[in-house]
Design an enzyme around this catalytic site. Structure first.
Site, PDB file in Angstrom:
ATOM      1  N   ARG A  29       3.987  -5.678  -2.859  1.00 25.03           N
ATOM      2  CA  ARG A  29       3.318  -6.712  -3.786  1.00 25.03           C
ATOM      3  C   ARG A  29       4.383  -7.590  -3.759  1.00 25.03           C
ATOM      4  NH1 ARG A  29       0.825  -5.401  -9.651  1.00 25.03           N
ATOM      5  NH2 ARG A  29       2.844  -6.246 -10.141  1.00 25.03           N
ATOM      6  N   LYS A  45      -0.438  -5.869 -21.505  1.00 27.44           N
ATOM      7  CA  LYS A  45      -1.569  -6.504 -20.858  1.00 27.44           C
ATOM      8  C   LYS A  45      -2.936  -5.370 -20.778  1.00 27.44           C
ATOM      9  CE  LYS A  45      -0.015  -4.951 -16.230  1.00 27.44           C
ATOM     10  NZ  LYS A  45       1.023  -5.309 -15.156  1.00 27.44           N
TER      11      LYS A  45
END
Ligand SMILES: *Cc1c(COP(=O)(O)O)cnc(C)c1O
Length: 362
Positions: free
Chosen positions: A134, A36
């Site tokens: 997260r 990514k």
């Protein structure tokens, strides 16, 4: 054309060799490479897919994975989705992704349904949150972890492939032997309680790789997921360079469009800049100011470093960056190209910008 991102595929390959050596030979882990950071650049993906040490190729976005799923599978590796899937993308996930990271039962049920429709088995990795806050089920809530596992095991088209953790992203928590040991302990408890064996216990991203070198990666962690350490050579726990890697496989090049001697302090009442920030200026007297044709729309000016270390970045706006080239040994002129190595943010924005061309060194 400029600005352009120059991608040295040979250097990326040797970075890959280096992180593969640490992860597999020294760490005994399987290797998941994360694409990514460079928006799944096709040429970079070829390097990754061709590398014999790579077991999994991962990204946070299905849109990226669908561009390379065929190639990666043909070469005998698995595709992995890192971001917790949206309900909306469940059908695409089971089509293009072999293993997805999950934390929500409602989403896993949808994946089960869609996998059934497609006639495939889909693997999931259950994320556990060890305190970075997260994604993942909070590690202290063992009851919820066990309930979720129990439900997954009932599903016809879903295989529980393993568990994993992500650290040093939101909370900037550094992986250590003691917090990662909580993950391996949970893995053992799941295996005992349900009489199953988990294929993967994934111990984190580029901030975990330093533990291998220190001999502190807990026994039972058998996978690492590496993006930045491969692309930029960084250990992201303490910001050191990993042995055998280089930080200049990716270089941003931009052209000088104006070069003038002017003061270093703006003249008049100071308000806010183009981004609503109150700027700070240092008085350097009269300086040589070069404007390059690249800006905050294309890169992150706090995440780039001039290769010529006698250049300072003074600031920028959407389409311009202003450099102080006074002290440089090079006599720059309009039309010259200035080169920068990048940090993670600079790499990400540069790779995403539609205005930055790509060039390759093979
Ligand atoms: C982005 C990401 C990674 C890779 O992180 P790097 O720091 O680039 O190695 C690994 N795992 C997850 C879940 C991610 O989102």
């Amino acid at each position: 054309m400029y600005p352009r991102l120059v991608i040295d595929l040979k250097k990326l390959k040797s970075n890959l060799d280096a992180v593969a050596h640490i992860t597999k030979d020294e760490g005994g882990c399987s290797l998941m490479i994360v694409t990514k950071g460079l928006c799944a650049d096709k040429e970079m993906v070829h390097v990754v897919a061709d590398h014999p040490a790579v077991d999994f190729v991962a990204d946070s976005r299905v849109k990226n994975i669908r561009t390379y799923a065929d190639e990666v599978r043909e070469k005998g590796k698995k595709t992995v989705l890192l971001r917790i899937p949206m309900h909306d993308e469940a059908a695409d996930v089971v089509r293009y992704v072999d293993l997805s990271f999950n934390s929500e039962l409602s989403t896993i049920r949808l994946l089960d349904q869609e996998a059934g429709k497609l006639g495939v088995k889909h693997s999931v990795l259950l994320m556990i949150d060890l305190g970075d806050l997260r994604e993942g089920i909070f590690y202290q809530n063992e009851e919820l972890i066990f309930q979720t596992v129990e439900e997954i095991l009932k599903m016809e088209n879903i295989q529980l492939y393993g568990i994993g953790v992500n650290l040093t992203c939101y909370g900037a928590i550094i992986p250590k032997n003691d917090n990662l040991s909580n993950l391996t302990a949970i893995a053992l408890k799941i295996e005992e309680k349900f009489g199953i064996s988990l294929k993967m216990v994934s111990g984190g991203n580029s901030s975990s790789i330093y533990l291998v070198e220190k001999g502190e990666l807990p026994e039972g962690i058998n996978n690492l997921r590496l993006g930045e350490s491969f692309l930029l050579g960084n250990d992201t726990a303490y910001g050191t360079k990993l042995p055998g890697t280089t930080g200049d496989a990716l270089v941003l090049e931009a052209q000088i469009v104006e070069l003038k001697e002017k003061p270093s302090l703006p003249i008049g009442e100071v308000g806010v800049d183009a981004f609503g920030q109150k700027p700070y200026y240092e008085d350097r007297g009269i300086i040589k100011r070069a404007i390059i044709a690249v800006g905050k729309q294309d890169t992150d000016i706090d995440s780039m470093e001039p290769v010529d270390d006698k250049i300072d970045i003074l600031g920028g706006s959407s389409d311009h960056i202003i450099l102080d080239v006074t002290k440089s040994d090079t006599e720059y002129k309009v039309g010259d190209v200035v080169r920068f190595t990048l940090g993670y943010g600079g790499m990400l924005k540069t790779a995403t910008s539609a205005y930055v061309e790509k060039a390759y060194i093979r």
